[in-house]
Design an enzyme around this catalytic site. Structure first.
Site, PDB file in Angstrom:
ATOM      1  N   CYS A   1      -0.207   0.309  -4.166  1.00 24.09           N
ATOM      2  CA  CYS A   1      -1.050   0.830  -5.231  1.00 24.09           C
ATOM      3  C   CYS A   1      -1.516  -0.272  -6.184  1.00 24.09           C
ATOM      4  O   CYS A   1      -2.371  -1.066  -5.809  1.00 24.09           O
ATOM      5  CB  CYS A   1      -0.341   1.973  -5.940  1.00 24.09           C
ATOM      6  SG  CYS A   1      -1.508   3.189  -6.567  1.00 24.09           S
TER       7      CYS A   1
ATOM      8  N   HIS B   1       1.415   5.543  -1.678  1.00 21.90           N
ATOM      9  CA  HIS B   1       2.833   5.248  -1.912  1.00 21.90           C
ATOM     10  C   HIS B   1       3.657   5.629  -0.682  1.00 21.90           C
ATOM     11  O   HIS B   1       4.126   6.772  -0.583  1.00 21.90           O
ATOM     12  CB  HIS B   1       3.336   6.032  -3.124  1.00 21.90           C
ATOM     13  CG  HIS B   1       2.782   5.534  -4.420  1.00 21.90           C
ATOM     14  ND1 HIS B   1       3.399   4.543  -5.155  1.00 21.90           N
ATOM     15  CD2 HIS B   1       1.663   5.862  -5.093  1.00 21.90           C
ATOM     16  CE1 HIS B   1       2.688   4.285  -6.243  1.00 21.90           C
ATOM     17  NE2 HIS B   1       1.622   5.074  -6.228  1.00 21.90           N
TER      18      HIS B   1
ATOM     19  N   GLU C   1       6.598   4.883   0.036  1.00 22.19           N
ATOM     20  CA  GLU C   1       8.029   5.084  -0.260  1.00 22.19           C
ATOM     21  C   GLU C   1       8.417   6.560  -0.379  1.00 22.19           C
ATOM     22  O   GLU C   1       9.555   6.934  -0.135  1.00 22.19           O
ATOM     23  CB  GLU C   1       8.422   4.327  -1.536  1.00 22.19           C
ATOM     24  CG  GLU C   1       7.834   4.832  -2.860  1.00 22.19           C
ATOM     25  CD  GLU C   1       6.476   4.228  -3.221  1.00 22.19           C
ATOM     26  OE1 GLU C   1       5.753   3.794  -2.299  1.00 22.19           O
ATOM     27  OE2 GLU C   1       6.137   4.205  -4.424  1.00 22.19           O
TER      28      GLU C   1
HETATM   29  N1  GLN Z   1      -2.913   1.859 -12.437  1.00 24.44           N
HETATM   30  C1  GLN Z   1      -3.529   1.952 -11.150  1.00 24.44           C
HETATM   31  C2  GLN Z   1      -4.456   3.140 -11.029  1.00 24.44           C
HETATM   32  O1  GLN Z   1      -4.415   4.034 -11.809  1.00 24.44           O
HETATM   33  C3  GLN Z   1      -2.484   1.975 -10.065  1.00 24.44           C
HETATM   34  C4  GLN Z   1      -1.608   3.177 -10.114  1.00 24.44           C
HETATM   35  C5  GLN Z   1      -0.344   3.008  -9.337  1.00 24.44           C
HETATM   36  O2  GLN Z   1       0.071   1.897  -9.011  1.00 24.44           O
HETATM   37  N2  GLN Z   1       0.312   4.101  -9.026  1.00 24.44           N
HETATM   38  O3  GLN Z   1      -5.265   3.201 -10.142  1.00 24.44           O
END
Ligand code: GLN
Length: 547
Positions: free
Chosen positions: A398, A524, A526
């Site tokens: 992310c 994600h 995980e």
């Molecule tokens: N802050 C980034 C976004 O909003 C990444 C979010 C995250 O890593 N979950 O896109």
């Protein structure tokens, strides 16, 4: 509708509910005793008897969900497949019970109140004064039954967040007290988790805090059926007797919950203590013979890993490890699959400065996790540059994927000042940006791209090699996206988009093929890793790191 006490609030039972049994887990003495792991472990045990289990977590705070809370306040926000932002205990439940949960499996005070207030505004209470008892407590009970109904569960295990004695958890405790009153006695079970502090000077286990905590519960009308006693040393017969006498539970219902190194051992220890049999008898469940052998084999495998691999995790909240709970667990699962223990080296991104080697020279792989906010961004990009140049296996998640894209754009594609508009809205090269529809959104709660989306993989990629499938589904929680305008330029320079969400043509995965293993993902992974079923990307990341 009948006239009588609480006629309007009487909840009818459906066919599924008729056969559902309800276990309630409360916690006493202090927080962080592992109520989540204990509840999840009970789930493991009953699931091993082939019962259909569902789980519910009540959180007593007023936020509608934890999505708006800082990791320092709350730890990880676990995302379910339907895109609910939930308590990290749902991660334990999914991993221990092997089920996928949804938004109805985590309910907060905020969620309860907003539902009640919404109904009040619609006039659904027909002139009544809305009160904690019965209206809030009714809504709470409805949510318990909703889990039974939606998940068609034979047993619903409900964990009440917080510690007995907190003002916030009172309505939930009152609700479960009422719940028992309405059910057949053998359909509900109250389990209370407490702590037996060990005083080394007198070499004694102290039972007084447990006595007080149970007294507090009994004061509000809840007599626990079973006590799980967290202890560092084995429970003596004397302590057991004392707890039994003062807490009004039978001696065999005082269950030792001994400290273990590996949390996945908890169900095994509970089973040895007779907890499974005890619950089955009390709830009068008809079950098949238990089989925990696969679980035990897997735990043995984790405990007996001979090799070790060190992975550097460069993040912003590394001092608050609960923030990266699922990542941590995904490494345990992936390590076991590779016969290796994974030693995580937590690196505070802000401390890296200009010298990532100082922190990362001893690791065999580098992970940059998700996050919000610009603090530590330079350190993260430095760490990624280090991984890219030194050919160290890298996994970006992310925000980690955003940083990897920015780093590559700046240092390889020579797009000077390339950035994500999240932190630099004026960048000349917005390689990570908001989609037009996201730009219109003002509210913060529940408005990100959340939950499961499909991703099509390119055949010749590290990702395809890991998944061995052309379409995979992964969970998301972010606002910002890879900007397609830069897809070609970056690809020409060697950062390839190898995973795409087809419907919207959004980049889900980028990779550097000219590297031992460099994968950065928008989602994600995980959240979907489970014991015995490691996430393919984590598994291959560890495999690459071990080479
Ligand atoms: N802050 C980034 C976004 O909003 C990444 C979010 C995250 O890593 N979950 O896109």
């Amino acid at each position: 509708m009948k006239v009588g006490i609480y006629p309007r609030y009487e909840i009818r039972t459906t066919r599924y509910e008729m056969m559902t049994k309800y276990i309630f887990v409360t916690g006493g003495v202090l927080s962080s005793l592992g109520k989540g792991i204990a509840s999840a472990s009970i789930g493991t045990l009953l699931k091993s008897r082939r019962l259909k289990i569902s789980m519910l977590k009540f959180d007593p705070y007023i936020n509608v969900d934890p999505g708006t809370m800082s990791p320092y306040q709350h730890g990880e926000v676990f995302v379910t497949k339907d895109g609910a932002e939930t308590d990290l205990d749902l991660g334990h439940y999914e991993r221990f019970v092997g089920i996928d949960l949804s938004s109805h499996n985590n309910v907060t005070t905020g969620g309860i109140y907003s539902a009640v207030i919404e109904k009040e505004r619609k006039g659904e209470y027909l002139g009544k004064t809305i009160q904690v008892v019965p209206h809030i407590t009714e809504e709470i009970q409805k949510r318990i039954r909703k889990v039974a109904r939606k998940d068609k569960a034979e047993v619903v295990i409900t964990e009440i967040g917080g510690t007995v004695g907190d003002i916030e958890s009172l309505p939930f405790l009152e609700a479960i007290r009422q719940f028992r009153l309405r059910e057949k006695r053998e359909n509900t079970l109250f389990i209370h988790l407490t702590l037996l502090p060990y005083i080394s000077s007198s070499a004694e286990l102290k039972t007084k805090p447990t006595q007080h905590s149970v007294a507090k519960l009994r004061e509000i009308g809840i007599q626990p059926d079973l006590l799980l006693c967290r202890t560092q040393i084995p429970l003596t017969d004397e302590a057991r007797g004392k707890i039994s006498l003062f807490c009004n539970v039978r001696k065999e219902d005082v269950i030792q919950a001994i400290q273990v190194e590996n949390v996945y051992e908890v169900p095994l220890r509970f089973d040895e203590e007779g907890l499974t049999r005890n619950i089955i008898d009390k709830l009068n469940l008809s079950v098949s013979r238990g089989d925990l052998s696969a679980w035990r084999r897997w735990v043995d495998k984790v405990n007996n890993c001979k090799k070790e691999v060190a992975i550097g995790v460069v993040g912003k909240y590394v001092k608050m490890k609960d923030t990266y709970k699922s990542i941590n667990e995904a490494f345990v699962h992936a390590g076991a699959a590779n016969g290796s223990r994974v030693r995580l080296v937590w690196v505070e991104a802000e401390e890296i400065g200009e010298d990532p080697g100082k922190y990362l020279s001893s690791v065999q792989g580098i992970l940059v996790p998700g996050g919000f906010g610009s603090r530590g961004l330079t350190g993260k990009t430095k760490a990624i540059q280090y991984a890219r140049q030194k050919k160290i296996p890298f996994l970006g998640i992310c925000l980690g994927m955003h940083c990897a894209t920015v780093e590559f754009a700046r240092n390889v594609a020579k797009l000077k000042g390339a950035d994500t508009t999240e932190f630099n809205p004026k960048t000349p090269y917005p390689v990570i940006d908001l989609l037009p529809e996201q730009k219109k959104i003002k509210d913060k709660g529940g408005t990100m791209r959340l939950g499961t989306y499909p991703c099509r993989l390119e055949k010749s990629s590290f990702s395809y090699q890991a998944y061995r499938k052309s379409v995979v589904c992964e969970r998301h929680r972010h606002r910002y996206e890879f900007n397609n305008e830069y897809r070609q330029i970056l690809a020409q320079k060697g950062l390839r988009a190898t995973g795409i969400f087809p419907e919207r043509n959004l980049v889900e995965i980028v990779e550097i093929p000219d590297h031992p293993w460099f994968v950065a993902v928008q989602f994600h992974p995980e959240f979907q890793s489970r014991p015995g079923s490691p996430h393919p990307l984590f598994r291959d990341f560890i495999k690459a790191a071990m080479k």
